[in-house]
Scaffold this motif. Structure first.
Motif, PDB file in Angstrom:
ATOM      1  N   VAL A1293     -24.382  43.958  22.648  1.00 33.62           N
ATOM      2  CA  VAL A1293     -24.979  44.642  22.946  1.00 33.62           C
ATOM      3  C   VAL A1293     -26.308  45.598  23.855  1.00 33.62           C
ATOM      4  CG1 VAL A1293     -26.338  47.001  22.102  1.00 33.62           C
ATOM      5  CG2 VAL A1293     -24.672  45.531  20.440  1.00 33.62           C
ATOM      6  N   VAL A1294     -27.240  44.415  24.301  1.00 30.37           N
ATOM      7  CA  VAL A1294     -27.662  43.883  25.209  1.00 30.37           C
ATOM      8  C   VAL A1294     -27.074  44.224  26.661  1.00 30.37           C
ATOM      9  CG1 VAL A1294     -29.181  43.182  26.493  1.00 30.37           C
ATOM     10  CG2 VAL A1294     -29.733  43.581  24.069  1.00 30.37           C
ATOM     11  N   THR A1295     -26.090  42.894  26.968  1.00 33.17           N
ATOM     12  CA  THR A1295     -25.108  43.141  27.956  1.00 33.17           C
ATOM     13  C   THR A1295     -24.773  44.240  28.532  1.00 33.17           C
ATOM     14  OG1 THR A1295     -23.632  41.714  27.097  1.00 33.17           O
ATOM     15  CG2 THR A1295     -25.792  40.716  28.221  1.00 33.17           C
ATOM     16  N   ASN A1296     -24.496  45.189  27.196  1.00 33.11           N
ATOM     17  CA  ASN A1296     -23.258  46.172  27.712  1.00 33.11           C
ATOM     18  C   ASN A1296     -23.504  47.032  27.832  1.00 33.11           C
ATOM     19  OD1 ASN A1296     -20.780  45.068  26.604  1.00 33.11           O
ATOM     20  ND2 ASN A1296     -21.055  45.442  24.648  1.00 33.11           N
ATOM     21  N   THR A1297     -25.281  47.118  27.778  1.00 35.86           N
ATOM     22  CA  THR A1297     -26.260  48.502  28.467  1.00 35.86           C
ATOM     23  C   THR A1297     -26.198  48.634  29.912  1.00 35.86           C
ATOM     24  OG1 THR A1297     -28.114  47.523  27.637  1.00 35.86           O
ATOM     25  CG2 THR A1297     -26.907  48.943  25.663  1.00 35.86           C
ATOM     26  N   ALA A1336     -22.884  27.271  23.729  1.00 34.31           N
ATOM     27  CA  ALA A1336     -22.051  28.294  25.402  1.00 34.31           C
ATOM     28  C   ALA A1336     -21.957  29.661  25.063  1.00 34.31           C
ATOM     29  CB  ALA A1336     -21.003  26.949  24.393  1.00 34.31           C
ATOM     30  N   PRO A1337     -21.860  29.963  23.410  1.00 34.57           N
ATOM     31  CA  PRO A1337     -21.202  31.509  23.865  1.00 34.57           C
ATOM     32  C   PRO A1337     -22.251  32.283  24.217  1.00 34.57           C
ATOM     33  CG  PRO A1337     -20.388  30.559  21.050  1.00 34.57           C
ATOM     34  CD  PRO A1337     -21.054  29.381  22.148  1.00 34.57           C
ATOM     35  N   PHE A1338     -23.192  31.902  23.997  1.00 35.50           N
ATOM     36  CA  PHE A1338     -24.178  32.745  24.343  1.00 35.50           C
ATOM     37  C   PHE A1338     -24.495  32.573  25.986  1.00 35.50           C
ATOM     38  CE2 PHE A1338     -26.059  31.690  20.644  1.00 35.50           C
ATOM     39  CZ  PHE A1338     -26.591  32.942  19.659  1.00 35.50           C
ATOM     40  N   VAL A1339     -23.887  31.997  26.920  1.00 35.50           N
ATOM     41  CA  VAL A1339     -24.230  31.827  28.515  1.00 35.50           C
ATOM     42  C   VAL A1339     -23.907  32.240  29.357  1.00 35.50           C
ATOM     43  CG1 VAL A1339     -23.849  29.757  30.524  1.00 35.50           C
ATOM     44  CG2 VAL A1339     -24.491  28.553  28.258  1.00 35.50           C
ATOM     45  N   PRO A1340     -22.925  33.389  29.026  1.00 34.41           N
ATOM     46  CA  PRO A1340     -22.244  34.312  29.574  1.00 34.41           C
ATOM     47  C   PRO A1340     -23.088  35.405  29.724  1.00 34.41           C
ATOM     48  CG  PRO A1340     -19.918  33.182  28.351  1.00 34.41           C
ATOM     49  CD  PRO A1340     -21.610  32.474  27.741  1.00 34.41           C
ATOM     50  N   ARG A1344     -24.166  37.166  33.130  1.00 34.03           N
ATOM     51  CA  ARG A1344     -24.189  38.295  33.206  1.00 34.03           C
ATOM     52  C   ARG A1344     -25.496  39.447  33.476  1.00 34.03           C
ATOM     53  NH1 ARG A1344     -20.976  42.692  29.137  1.00 34.03           N
ATOM     54  NH2 ARG A1344     -20.563  44.416  31.364  1.00 34.03           N
ATOM     55  N   PHE A1345     -26.558  39.097  32.815  1.00 31.76           N
ATOM     56  CA  PHE A1345     -28.090  39.430  32.835  1.00 31.76           C
ATOM     57  C   PHE A1345     -28.624  39.229  34.302  1.00 31.76           C
ATOM     58  CE2 PHE A1345     -32.366  39.427  31.808  1.00 31.76           C
ATOM     59  CZ  PHE A1345     -32.216  40.708  31.352  1.00 31.76           C
ATOM     60  N   PHE A1346     -28.508  38.317  34.352  1.00 35.59           N
ATOM     61  CA  PHE A1346     -29.600  37.789  35.263  1.00 35.59           C
ATOM     62  C   PHE A1346     -28.481  38.063  36.508  1.00 35.59           C
ATOM     63  CE2 PHE A1346     -31.220  34.517  32.529  1.00 35.59           C
ATOM     64  CZ  PHE A1346     -33.175  35.077  32.961  1.00 35.59           C
ATOM     65  N   THR A1347     -27.157  38.739  36.862  1.00 34.47           N
ATOM     66  CA  THR A1347     -26.272  38.385  37.887  1.00 34.47           C
ATOM     67  C   THR A1347     -26.707  40.293  37.877  1.00 34.47           C
ATOM     68  OG1 THR A1347     -25.019  37.427  37.302  1.00 34.47           O
ATOM     69  CG2 THR A1347     -24.342  38.961  38.503  1.00 34.47           C
TER      70      THR A1347
END
Length: 1352
Positions: A1293-1297, A1336-1340, A1344-1347
């Motif tokens: 949810v966070v990364t989608n925002t 591992a599922p948390f890594v992408p 994405r957030f840091f990108t």
């Protein structure tokens, strides 16, 4: 040298009734001792120990009796009495075991007669019908079947009657337990009785198998078969009943398997039946009808997890795993149990269940080892280290080896150790040291960080398998790495245990590999040299922990290494004296010598005579600038392996030298260590003096004297006396008025040790007596210590004066006593808070004086001549009652005055001091042994009424929404106007002008209505009041507040003390109880009101302290109405929180003020071994309030819930019972952080902080990259599995925002919390393929957030 108090063994004597005594007197002979006269003599003794000695003489006397004695009526009568005595004794009475042991040696010719007597007695026992007397019968049955041939024969003769009694007892106790639902005290007792009944049933079946075999299987209508079915059905019901104690359920699981094993036929199919039960694949058509009818509740597809766990335990404990007796079915069952247990490990998170699971897994590994010895090749393949089951067990170990529960960590270590043995069994004949499974384990373990506690125990287990040398070949720096870790106390014990395992194994390896001792230098280089370097240059914590944990183990393994250490350290001692921060070689030398002497590797006289250490060297250590070097040098003198070793003249002189310079140490820990070490020295003097007295008395042991010491005993004793006298002189010398707190604390602590050590029973020779050193000046010196502002000094002085009170009172004349009493009364109303503490200690000391009433109290109170005539009343009770009466009269008058003017009370006679003195006087009174019951009843009622009145006067201030400044101190009318609102809000009872109308204050307190209208600025910021003697005194807002909240504090503590010391009876009718049920209820309502209304933190925290004492008493009392009150109060406050009532007076600010404290006290009072129903109900309600599904009309209930949850998660008393709710708490906090309301976000942040500390521990270091206070992702998500999908979803949810193309980066509110959690998780090299909880599922999402952040 360890100081242990000698335990006196107490044995309750038995007594015979008049009829039994007459019978023995009739058969006893005066001219010679026969069995009757011996028993008569034994019964007339009042000492249990003497009776034991007497009972031991019975069998030698019986053995001397002739062959025809069995027909003697005297023998029959004596055996009857012995049987009655045996069954009347308590289960834990040593007399019972001694009697059974003696009767085991009864000659064969008397056995028939003895069995008849015991059968008769047992039959009478089995007629018991009172449920609460069943326990005695059950204990007697258990003791009969336990190593007592006569008792077992009696049970065998009454087998059917015993079976019938056990059936009846199980059903009756279960029914009685149901009737007493809610009465925790009675239920706990009944459940323990039920537990014993189940155990006795199992014992009967196990020990008397021959009585069941035979016709049991053929005749299903037989009484024995029906009884066994009844026992099986009852055990099944208990196993399924979650309301029972866990121990009862566990034992029921054992009983179900045992009874089924006894009844099931054919026996070869029993493992298949148990497998089907555990896997839920049982078919009723394949089962015998008797099993389905009695265990039908177990024959379902989905049994509760706890039931499966207990059945696994039963199968492992009750089935035979050795010798392959169960064949292939048994091997399949063993593997099925493992898979069931491993699946349960992810479901059972409650602390008690997690502990049981780890223990049962350890039992499984033991059973697996036993089965492998004669197991099939297929079983060896399936239990090899590379198999799936062993892999999953290793995953369990890696997840739980840092579990917060000690028991789970211990069992995890045991499981790992057993797994290694299982693998060794499967590869018998192969080279273990080159085995790939072991090599892979070592590699993985060494790759872990050293902060992982599980690494140490696991490496220690591997060392025993492959040897230290093989591990050192991989990395020679391992010993140094482990020593570097030992600056952390939490890791030091684990590290020292691993080092001990390694250097012990290494020494054995060298001893076997080399014929000569040429290896010792290499061993020293690896294990001793790094130690010496750290001792000289290491930091304080590291060297302390190494000396405490590592050095003693090293010296125990290799005592000869001490000479090597001393040689190395002495060579550099002169050049490297150390500093304030490091010990240097001198400090290291002192530490090594101290440890060696304390563990018996070296004697001080040998050290000094051989030149290992000189007096000057020790003196240097005693005054070293590094505190710990001083302590080690003192420890070298005080600690010995033998507590009776003679203290030499040199040691005494060095101790006197030490005391000249070190009594004023500023470090509390150093002062504590000094007191502890000198106490050991005084014990040595005391115990060695007793040896010297015996040597002096026994002149025939002259050669022993010559061997022990060259000095004459009387000469040594005189030296002891002179030394102790000089020590006391020095200690009293430093207690001058104005001496520093550290000096006083040290001196009083040491004097207290002297008084306690040299207080031996009268008639025993005593080398020194402190009371002979006391004079009036020294008594006054100790009394002056009460004036110290440090309460610990008052406590020490009071304790010392109480030990010397007879001498102290004799040295004080009546005038001095009168002055002291007057001073105490004056101090009790001082405006300085610590003065009332001084007054309390003074009064507590004076109430022990026999003449207190005549000398001091006569002019204050009317004398009661009847009390003097009553000689049964103790001095303490009479004086305490009179002193409390005097204080109560004073405080009642002061409360009356305070109602007129609270300001004047705060300035002249703050009432809290009197109440503090009353509480102190009550606390030293023995309330279980009072004579003046009627007077105390009246006094308690007056004290409670006074408490309510005082609270009513001061509570308006502490319950104000702004209690910190209720007197208008400001110089402008605008501020005065604002304060007017506060004054109206609290509506105080005070009639003083300042509370009726806010006014501007003038310099000389001449406030007139005309000047009030001028609004002219004022210079002073305080109100001046006239005290009792018309002196001018300043009153500030702070003084009023201090007076009020301290008064509330003392009232709370007084009421709590009354509840704690004066427990109520079961009924509210007049009785011997000093406090009635109605009074207790009123006190409860008082605490409830003030905890929920007070705004001042000091007030509600201290109300909480008193309320806790009340709730703890309520949970233990017999009155049902009182026992239910905590649950009623809890339901009431939760309903009020949920109601959102605008008229509610609950405080929504100040973190909900006293509401969390109120709920904490109610929940913490639940019995520790109960099912914690209140906690479960409360947590369910609070979590639903804290995370509402729909938009609530008000956020206040949510804020309250969040604040209460925070308090509960921080409460250590709730222990592991709160852990199952941690995952829900984290979810509530993260969701609350997204709220648009600031109050909800604020409370959510505080809750989140508390949960992070609860999960990861308190962060003590500053290194942000340290892996302490962190855990692996696998361990975290295994403990809190529901957080895995939640955190993953929230992160999505966070990364989608995030919108990387937008000019401004929009960050989701909960992102920071998510990153805080994930930042404390790290991957582990031990992560395998058996867990789906990968990070591992948390890594992408993180990438994405840091990108997005980097682009923005």
């Amino acid at each position: 040298m360890v100081l242990k108090k000698k335990k006196e063994i107490q044995v309750d004597a038995f007594f015979l009734d008049h009829q039994q005594l007459e019978k023995l007197q009739r058969f006893s002979k005066a001219e010679e001792q026969n069995l009757a006269s011996l028993l008569l003599h034994c019964a007339q003794l009042n000492n249990g120990i003497q009776q034991i000695q007497c009972i031991k003489k019975i069998m030698p006397l019986v053995e001397k009796m002739g062959q025809n004695s069995a027909c003697d009526p005297m023998v029959k009568a004596c055996l009857d009495i012995l049987g009655q005595t045996y069954f009347s004794l308590g289960a834990k009475n040593p007399l019972k075991k001694v009697l059974a042991s003696s009767l085991n040696g009864l000659p064969e010719r008397f056995m028939t007669l003895a069995v008849q007597s015991f059968v008769c007695c047992l039959r009478e026992e089995l007629k018991t019908t009172d449920v609460y007397l069943y326990r005695k019968v059950l204990d007697n049955l258990a003791s009969c079947m336990e190593d007592f041939s006569l008792g077992r024969a009696s049970v065998k003769n009454l087998f059917e009657e015993v079976l019938q009694f056990l059936q009846k007892s199980l059903l009756d106790i279960q029914e009685e337990n149901r009737k007493n639902h809610g009465n925790h005290v009675v239920q706990t007792q009944l459940m323990h009785d039920l537990l014993i009944a189940i155990k006795v049933s199992m014992m009967l079946v196990q020990k008397l198998q021959e009585n069941i075999q035979g016709s049991l299987w053929k005749h299903h209508e037989s009484f024995v078969w029906q009884s066994m079915c009844s026992l099986l059905k009852s055990s099944t019901n208990f196993l399924m009943d979650a309301a029972l104690l866990q121990t009862v359920q566990t034992t029921s699981g054992l009983a179900v398997i045992l009874f089924t094993k006894t009844m099931y036929e054919p026996a070869e199919e029993l493992p298949s039946l148990v497998s089907d039960l555990l896997l839920g694949s049982i078919k009723h058509t394949d089962m015998p009808a008797w099993f389905v009818s009695n265990c039908g509740t177990l024959c379902v597809e989905e049994c509760p997890d706890s039931v499966l766990l207990f059945l696994c335990h039963g199968a492992l404990a009750m089935l035979e795993w050795k010798n392959g007796s169960m064949g292939e079915n048994g091997e399949k069952l063993l593997l099925d149990i493992a898979s069931v247990l491993l699946s349960l490990s992810s479901e059972l998170k409650e602390s008690s269940m997690a502990t049981s699971l780890s223990r049962i897994l350890a039992i499984w590994t033991n059973s697996a080892q036993a089965a492998l010895v004669s197991g099939s090749p297929n079983l060896k393949i399936k239990l090899n280290g590379n198999s799936d089951i062993i892999g999953k067990l290793l995953e369990y170990i890696y997840t739980h080896w840092e579990h917060p529960l000690d028991a789970v960590r211990h069992q995890t270590k045991l499981i790992f150790k057993n797994l290694l043995q299982i693998h060794r069994t499967t590869i018998t004949g192969s080279n273990e040291k080159s085995d790939p499974f072991f090599a892979r384990l070592i590699k993985h373990l060494l790759s872990l960080e050293w902060h992982v506690k599980g690494k140490y125990a696991s490496l220690g287990c591997l060392v025993e398998c492959v040897g230290t040398e093989n591990i050192l070949q991989l990395d020679r720096t391992i010993p140094v790495q482990i020593l570097d870790v030992m600056n952390d106390q939490s890791l030091a014990p684990y590290a020292s245990d691993l080092l001990e395992t390694m250097f012990t194994n290494h020494k054995v390896h060298f001893t076997l590999s080399f014929q000569e001792s040429s290896w010792i230098d290499q061993w020293h280089d690896i294990w001793v040299s790094p130690l010496l370097v750290i001792l000289c240059e290491g930091n304080h914590d590291q060297t302390t922990y190494i000396i405490d944990y590592y050095l003693p183990k090293l010296l125990k393994c290799s005592p000869d290494s001490l000479s090597y250490m001393i040689r190395i350290l002495q060579a550099s001692a002169d050049a490297n004296l150390g500093s304030r921060g490091t010990r240097g070689a001198l400090g290291a030398l002192m530490a090594c010598l101290r440890t060696a002497r304390a563990h018996g590797h070296l004697e001080l006289s040998t050290m000094m005579s051989n030149g290992l250490v000189s007096t000057e060297c020790i003196k240097q250590g005693l005054v070293h600038q590094h505190n710990q070097v001083c302590i080690d040098a003192l420890g070298l003198l005080c600690e010995t392996h033998r507590s009776t070793e003679i203290v030499s003249m040199e040691e005494m002189q060095l101790i006197q030298f030490f005391m000249m310079y070190n009594l004023n140490s500023q470090s509390p820990s150093v002062r504590q260590q000094i007191g502890s070490l000198l106490r050991k020295l005084f014990c040595r003097i005391q115990e060695s003096s007793q040896v010297l007295y015996k040597l002096e008395q026994n002149k025939t042991k002259q050669e022993l004297l010559e061997n022990s010491t060259k000095r004459h005993p009387l000469g040594i004793l005189q030296q002891y006396k002179d030394f102790m006298s000089s020590v006391c002189d020095r200690l009293f010398e430093v207690l001058f008025p104005g001496s520093s707190h550290p000096t006083r604390f040290s001196a009083l602590t040491i004097l207290g040790s002297v008084a306690e050590t040299f207080s031996v029973p009268k008639g025993q020779a005593q080398v020194f007596q402190l009371d002979q050193e006391i004079d009036s000046t020294r008594v006054w010196t100790l009394i002056q210590c009460f004036a110290s502002t440090f309460e610990e000094v008052k406590v020490l002085a009071f304790g010392l004066l109480m030990k010397l009170r007879d001498v102290a009172f004799n040295l004080q004349d009546s005038e001095n006593l009168d002055l002291l009493f007057q001073a105490a009364i004056d101090l009790s109303t001082s405006t300085k808070p610590y003065d009332c503490v001084t007054a309390s200690y003074l009064l507590n000391f004076l109430v022990h004086h026999k003449g207190l009433q005549h000398i001091c109290l006569g002019k204050w109170l009317e004398h009661n001549s009847q009390m003097d005539e009553n000689t049964s009343v103790s001095t303490l009770e009479k004086n305490t009652l009179a002193v409390i009466k005097l204080l109560l009269v004073n405080v009642e008058e002061e409360i009356f005055q305070a109602k007129k003017s609270l300001l004047q009370a705060a300035a002249s006679f703050p009432m809290y001091g009197r109440v503090h003195c009353i509480t102190g006087a009550l606390q030293q009174l023995p309330f279980n042994n009072l004579t003046l019951v009627a007077e105390w009843k009246e006094m308690v009622a007056r004290l409670i009424l006074m408490s309510y009145k005082l609270s009513a006067v001061v509570s308006p201030v502490v319950q104000s929404s702004s209690p910190e400044g209720l007197i208008p101190m400001d110089s402008d009318s605008e501020s005065a106007g604002r304060l007017q609102m506060i004054l109206h809000e609290i509506q105080p009872q005070d009639t003083n002008d300042y509370f009726i109308q806010a006014k501007i204050l003038k310099e000389h307190c001449k406030v007139e209505s005309e000047k009030l209208a001028d609004h002219r600025p004022m210079d002073n910021i305080c109100t001046e009041m006239r005290g009792k003697e018309r002196q001018t005194c300043d009153v500030t807002a702070q003084m009023v507040l201090v007076c009020c909240w301290r008064s509330m504090k003392e009232v709370s503590l007084l009421l709590g003390t009354l509840c704690k010391l004066l427990p109520s009876r079961a009924t509210s009718e007049p009785s011997d109880g000093l406090i009635t049920v109605e009074q207790v209820k009123n006190i409860g309502d008082y605490f409830k009101h003030h905890l929920l209304q007070s705004r001042h933190r000091g007030a509600f925290e201290l109300a909480y302290a008193g309320f806790v004492q009340l709730t703890e008493m309520l949970s233990r009392c017999n009155s049902e109405s009182l026992r239910k009150m905590p649950a009623q109060w809890l339901s009431g406050v939760l309903e009020e929180i949920k109601s959102c009532d605008p008229s509610s007076t609950l405080c929504a600010t100040r973190r909900s003020a006293g509401i969390p404290f109120y709920i904490q006290a109610l929940l913490a009072s639940e019995p520790k071994k109960s099912k914690t129903d209140l906690l479960k109900m409360t947590m369910k309600e609070l979590i639903s309030l804290a995370a509402p599904l729909n938009e609530p009309p008000s956020v206040i209930p949510q804020v309250h819930a969040l604040n209460i949850l925070r308090a509960l998660f921080r409460d250590t008393r709730l222990g592991e019972n709160i852990m199952p709710y941690v995952a829900d708490g984290i979810q509530v906090a993260i969701l609350g952080f997204t709220s648009p309301v600031w109050a909800v976000r604020n409370s959510s942040t505080l809750l989140f902080s508390a949960l992070i500390t609860r999960i990861f521990g308190v962060k003590r270091g500053k290194d942000e990259n340290s892996k302490k206070n962190r855990m692996t992702g696998r361990e975290f998500f295994s403990r809190f599995p529901s957080l895995y999908p939640f955190l993953l979803k929230q992160l999505e949810v966070v990364t989608n925002t995030l919108n990387s193309e937008a000019e401004e980066l929009k960050i989701h509110p909960s992102l920071f919390l998510l990153l805080l959690i994930l930042g404390r998780l790290y991957p582990s090299p031990m992560d395998g393929t058996y867990s789906a909880l990968s990070m591992a599922p948390f890594v992408p999402f993180i990438i994405r957030f840091f990108t997005c952040c980097s682009r923005t």
